[in-house]
Scaffold this motif. Structure first.
Motif, short mmCIF file in Angstrom:
data_model
loop_
_atom_site.label_atom_id
_atom_site.label_comp_id
_atom_site.label_asym_id
_atom_site.label_seq_id
_atom_site.Cartn_x
_atom_site.Cartn_y
_atom_site.Cartn_z
N GLN A 3 0.82 -1.21 0.00
CA GLN A 3 0.00 0.00 0.00
C GLN A 3 0.86 1.25 0.00
O GLN A 3 1.99 1.24 0.48
N ALA A 23 3.69 7.29 2.41
CA ALA A 23 4.21 6.21 3.23
C ALA A 23 3.89 4.87 2.58
O ALA A 23 2.74 4.62 2.19
N SER A 25 3.87 0.62 2.65
CA SER A 25 3.84 -0.56 3.51
C SER A 25 3.81 -1.79 2.63
O SER A 25 3.23 -1.79 1.54
N GLY A 26 4.46 -2.83 3.09
CA GLY A 26 4.49 -4.08 2.35
C GLY A 26 5.61 -4.22 1.35
O GLY A 26 5.79 -5.29 0.76
N ASN A 77 10.56 4.62 5.30
CA ASN A 77 9.89 4.06 4.12
C ASN A 77 8.87 5.06 3.56
O ASN A 77 7.73 4.68 3.22
N THR A 78 9.30 6.28 3.46
CA THR A 78 8.42 7.38 3.07
C THR A 78 9.13 8.29 2.07
O THR A 78 10.33 8.52 2.21
#
Length: 119
Positions: A3, A23, A25-26, A77-78
């Motif tokens: 995402q 941001a 994720s995954g 992670n952004t």
């Protein structure tokens, strides 16, 4: 689940600044090319900026060069889009997108964040 989630949009006066965040994720942003796109009402989506997976290369649309800066924080992670000297024509929904598969196409997109530049 992979995402992307944008945040940071809002209403700002001409000449003002905003910083958008995306941001992930995954998956690791550092392994993927990431771009910011925008779409204004009645207009086609346009690319704003992109950063390579290595982070070594960043490119900008002519319309935002010198005003927008894209960066990333691999620890968070952004990715970010710092937007300065905003103009009414920057008004749009801004999206981040990732080329996770490395295929040259953007296979994951965020939901978008609205930026409105108006006095």
């Amino acid at each position: 689940q992979l995402q992307l989630a944008e945040s940071g949009g809002g209403l700002v006066q001409p000449g003002g600044s905003l910083r958008l965040s995306c941001a992930a994720s995954g998956f690791a942003l550092s392994a993927s090319a990431i771009s910011w796109f925008r779409q204004a009402p009645g207009k086609e989506r346009e690319g704003v900026s992109c950063i390579s997976g290595s982070g070594a290369n960043t490119n900008y649309a002519d319309s935002v060069k010198g005003r927008f800066t894209m960066s990333r924080d691999t620890a968070k992670n952004t990715v970010y889009l710092q937007m300065n000297n905003l103009k009414p024509e920057d008004t749009a929904v801004y999206y981040c997108a990732a080329d996770v598969a490395g295929s040259g196409t953007y296979d994951y997109w965020g939901q978008g964040t609205q930026v409105t530049v108006s006095s």
